[in-house]
Design an enzyme around this catalytic site. Structure first.
Site, mmCIF file in Angstrom:
data_model
loop_
_atom_site.group_PDB
_atom_site.id
_atom_site.type_symbol
_atom_site.label_atom_id
_atom_site.label_comp_id
_atom_site.label_asym_id
_atom_site.label_seq_id
_atom_site.Cartn_x
_atom_site.Cartn_y
_atom_site.Cartn_z
ATOM 1 N N ASP A 101 0.807 -1.221 0.000
ATOM 2 C CA ASP A 101 0.000 0.000 0.000
ATOM 3 C C ASP A 101 0.844 1.277 0.000
ATOM 4 O O ASP A 101 0.366 2.334 -0.379
ATOM 5 C CB ASP A 101 -0.941 -0.016 1.212
ATOM 6 C CG ASP A 101 -1.933 -1.176 1.122
ATOM 7 O OD1 ASP A 101 -2.623 -1.273 0.095
ATOM 8 O OD2 ASP A 101 -1.992 -1.993 2.055
ATOM 9 N N SER A 153 3.353 -7.074 1.183
ATOM 10 C CA SER A 153 2.849 -7.978 2.215
ATOM 11 C C SER A 153 1.630 -7.378 2.904
ATOM 12 O O SER A 153 1.011 -8.029 3.722
ATOM 13 C CB SER A 153 3.947 -8.297 3.225
ATOM 14 O OG SER A 153 4.577 -7.119 3.653
ATOM 15 N N ARG A 202 3.170 -11.672 8.292
ATOM 16 C CA ARG A 202 3.934 -10.721 9.118
ATOM 17 C C ARG A 202 3.041 -10.033 10.141
ATOM 18 O O ARG A 202 3.477 -9.736 11.247
ATOM 19 C CB ARG A 202 4.622 -9.662 8.246
ATOM 20 C CG ARG A 202 3.662 -8.733 7.536
ATOM 21 C CD ARG A 202 4.381 -7.672 6.719
ATOM 22 N NE ARG A 202 4.244 -6.368 7.367
ATOM 23 C CZ ARG A 202 4.298 -5.210 6.718
ATOM 24 N NH1 ARG A 202 4.511 -5.192 5.421
ATOM 25 N NH2 ARG A 202 4.171 -4.077 7.359
#
Length: 353
Positions: A75, A106, A185
């Protein structure tokens, strides 16, 4: 029906080779190149070389050459592109350039949201990438709300996803260490942060959404007509939250906070709403973990957790009292201090659906 991007459509695809597990380029050549060729979409691949490369590029680009700007990354790269467009003198036309998102990081919150808006069943990894690729080939364009955020230094930035403080922001930053493991993550960061759960002191106020208030469209540049100066008290029409003890404050304007975090089941890209969540001090670690696990299915609001509050708002102000902490915008750290924000309905355009 929404207008498609004009054909033949010239697309600039910005790829961050370091995003996520560093596989964005391989994913592009392996999964998307053939799809775009078959759909006869001419594109130019631009590989970003450093932070703010994309921001500088779109700030100076001749946008008449491009029918869409597509970001293949997490993003953070889209945040750069949107702010680069809004920093232009011709920002009003520039921000109308259709934006596309392909998950290559991610985080991939917007990609997961866009996939969700198309009413497709949940997808992850390559499946999510292919879904976003198909939407890009179809080229339907809809509106995207942006949120204007003011920081203490008087800097103003534009955000498409979220403003976070406390637990969510801490997880954003903590989880950077684990980005090589991909989307998991956030789970790793969550578990680490749960072990050292902190309560932050601060003041929160917001302007509630009045049902059926139609969003007004914008003169030049979009003024933040709902916001007083950061040094002024909030207006009477605002609600001031009674507590000053928070575990987290999260303002989000899309459905997903990550591929596997369905934060706002009812959200739309252009609903004109900031979805404000906060969790007050006193919540136990197991209860907080339950909320995040329930969020995978969008079920956290059904948990009946007395510490979780959800409000639909048009503007908000957050003033941290705790000396140390982190505030993130679209997953990136910003200056720590008082911050306020307001929504600009349908300011940008997004390829989805």
């Amino acid at each position: 029906p929404r207008p498609p991007v004009r054909r033949p459509c010239r697309v600039m695809i910005l790829v961050n080779p370091l995003s996520g597990r560093g596989q964005a380029l391989q994913l592009f050549t392996g999964h998307l190149q053939g799809m775009l060729t078959e759909a006869a979409i001419p594109y130019t691949l631009v590989i970003t070389e450093h932070q703010n490369h994309a921001r500088e590029l779109v700030k100076k680009a001749d946008l008449s050459q491009w029918d869409a700007l597509v970001i293949m990354s997490g993003d953070g790269l889209l945040f750069e592109v949107i702010n680069g467009l809004m920093e232009r003198d011709d920002w009003q036309e520039a921000i109308q350039t259709p934006l596309g998102i392909l998950p290559g990081g991610s985080g991939n919150a917007l990609a997961a949201s866009v996939h969700h808006y198309s009413q497709s069943p949940p997808a992850w990894n390559e499946e999510l990438l292919l879904s976003c690729g198909f939407m890009l080939c179809k080229g339907l364009v809809g509106s995207l709300d942006l949120v204007s955020i003011h920081l203490a230094s008087k800097q103003r930035i534009f955000s498409f996803l979220s403003l976070a403080w406390g637990f969510v922001a801490d997880v954003d930053i903590e989880s950077e260490k684990y980005r090589h493991v991909g989307a998991i993550r956030f789970l790793m960061g969550t578990l680490v942060r749960l072990a050292t759960l902190r309560v932050y002191q601060g003041r929160l106020a917001y302007l509630p959404l009045i049902p059926n208030s139609s969003p007004t469209h914008k003169p030049h540049p979009p003024p933040d007509s709902l916001l007083p100066g950061l040094d002024q008290p909030v207006p009477e029409s605002w609600t001031v939250v009674k507590t000053e003890d928070f575990v987290l404050v999260l303002a989000i304007y899309q459905s997903h906070l990550a591929e596997d975090l369905w934060a706002v089941p009812g959200a739309a890209a252009d609903d004109g709403i900031i979805h404000l969540f906060y969790v007050t001090g006193g919540i136990s670690r197991p209860a907080l973990l339950r909320l995040f696990l329930a969020m995978e299915k969008g079920a956290h609001l059904a948990c009946g957790c007395p510490h979780l509050v959800y409000e639909k708002v048009r503007a908000l102000r957050l003033e941290p009292i705790s000396r140390q902490g982190v505030i993130t915008v679209d997953g990136e750290t910003v200056e720590y201090g008082p911050v306020q924000a307001q929504i600009h309905p349908g300011l940008a355009r997004l390829i989805y659906g």
